[in-house]
Design a protein around this motif. Structure first.
Motif, PDB file in Angstrom:
ATOM      1  N   LYS B  52       3.954  39.426  60.985  1.00 18.62           N
ATOM      2  CA  LYS B  52       4.625  38.557  60.028  1.00 18.62           C
ATOM      3  C   LYS B  52       5.619  39.367  59.193  1.00 18.62           C
ATOM      4  CE  LYS B  52       2.409  34.485  58.419  1.00 18.62           C
ATOM      5  NZ  LYS B  52       1.345  33.874  57.676  1.00 18.62           N
ATOM      6  N   LYS B  53       5.182  40.548  58.785  1.00 16.58           N
ATOM      7  CA  LYS B  53       6.050  41.410  57.986  1.00 16.58           C
ATOM      8  C   LYS B  53       7.252  41.873  58.813  1.00 16.58           C
ATOM      9  CE  LYS B  53       2.706  43.214  54.640  1.00 16.58           C
ATOM     10  NZ  LYS B  53       3.475  43.065  53.387  1.00 16.58           N
ATOM     11  N   PHE B  55       8.553  40.426  61.341  1.00 12.46           N
ATOM     12  CA  PHE B  55       9.432  39.284  61.576  1.00 12.46           C
ATOM     13  C   PHE B  55      10.317  39.001  60.355  1.00 12.46           C
ATOM     14  CE2 PHE B  55      10.538  34.795  61.594  1.00 12.46           C
ATOM     15  CZ  PHE B  55      11.135  34.704  62.840  1.00 12.46           C
ATOM     16  N   ASN B  56       9.710  39.036  59.176  1.00 13.31           N
ATOM     17  CA  ASN B  56      10.443  38.849  57.924  1.00 13.31           C
ATOM     18  C   ASN B  56      11.586  39.846  57.766  1.00 13.31           C
ATOM     19  OD1 ASN B  56      10.025  37.228  55.431  1.00 13.31           O
ATOM     20  ND2 ASN B  56       7.899  37.406  56.066  1.00 13.31           N
TER      21      ASN B  56
END
Lengths: 127, 181
Positions: B52-53, B55-56
């Motif tokens: 998630k990180k 991707f961000n």
């Protein structure tokens, strides 16, 4: 007044799912937000809310369940929350719930920052 | 035709660090970004918190390249798309996410200042800074800056950046962030 419904989609860009209901006052914004034209998309949501606030004037139950949004979406979300706060200050009744994944500390921080920015009573709901 | 040195992909391979998951050089076009983004989500997704990180960070840095890179791809005549390089590395305790692109000399000082300012702030000050930038009207803020703040907040590590001179008009801006596993 018509409802506003946008089916979310996942392609080169991520369109969030939108379901704003003018009868119940329930508004849902969920999924992921990363758009080609962010302001064009969110302007529709703001317009609908302004229209509801002017003509219906009933309570708004706003539920956010976004698992991802990019920084330009985050500005537009701030505009929505500021509008809800203005409605509340003007005597409107609102309730804002923000659902986030329990271990997503970055998202939890984002919600806290929005509370700080808007002075809005956002209910953080971990799932 | 000029006699150019033959391209040796083996030397390209050897300059890349070990454990590279993805390396890409080319236009930061939305179709390519979709494929890389999807790969980050689905494959690196085994470690969901880190993915998630990553991707961000990927979205913010990739957007900066597609909008602000001084090297432009003109394959599509209707649209100018920024060219850059992206490398994701997988290490024992962390991932590295690196991007690089050509920038105009005039843009260098503001970028350095912004990165140094971001690195000098603790987390609370950085959050405050993000909120201040976000509250500015669109005409007064620069999307790239809030993107970099978000990158620093998400990685929870300093921005490791470097500027390399190319010629009188251009430099190369390279940025690397660490994402703990």
């Amino acid at each position: 007044m018509e409802n506003l419904k946008i089916e979310g989609s996942h392609g080169a860009f991520f369109v969030p799912f939108v379901d704003f209901n003018s009868n119940s006052g329930r508004c849902e914004l969920s999924g992921e937000s990363y758009l080609e034209n962010t302001s064009e998309f969110y302007d529709k949501l703001l317009e609908w809310l302004e229209n509801y606030m002017e003509n219906i004037r009933k309570p708004i139950y706003f539920n956010i369940k976004l698992t991802y949004f990019n920084t330009s979406s985050s500005r537009a979300i701030l505009d929505i929350l500021n509008l809800l706060k203005a409605y509340e200050d003007d005597g409107g009744q609102i309730r804002v719930n923000w659902y986030y994944e329990e271990d997503d500390l970055d998202m939890e921080e984002e919600i806290e920052d929005y509370i700080f920015d808007t002075d809005l009573d956002i209910n953080k709901k971990a799932f | 035709m000029s006699l150019k040195k033959k391209v040796n992909l083996f030397s390209f391979r050897s300059i890349l660090e070990e454990n590279v998951i993805i390396s890409y050089k080319g236009p930061f076009d939305r179709h390519i970004l979709f494929v890389i983004g999807d790969y980050i989500k689905t494959t690196i997704g085994k470690n969901s918190k880190a993915s998630k990180k990553i991707f961000n960070i990927f979205i913010e840095l990739a957007q900066n390249i597609s909008y602000y890179s001084a090297e432009i791809n003109k394959l599509d005549e209707k649209k100018e798309i920024g060219v850059g390089t992206l490398v994701i590395g997988d290490h024992k305790n962390h991932y590295t996410f690196k991007t690089g692109n050509v920038v105009k000399k005039d843009d260098i000082i503001p970028i350095i200042n912004k990165c140094e300012l971001i690195n000098s702030l603790d987390r609370d000050s950085l959050r405050k800074f993000k909120r201040e930038q976000r509250a500015l009207p669109p005409s007064e803020n620069d999307g790239a800056h809030i993107g970099l703040i978000k990158v620093a907040l998400t990685s929870a590590n300093p921005l490791d950046f470097q500027i390399i001179n190319i010629d009188d008009d251009f430099s190369y801006f390279s940025i690397s962030v660490k994402i703990n596993k």
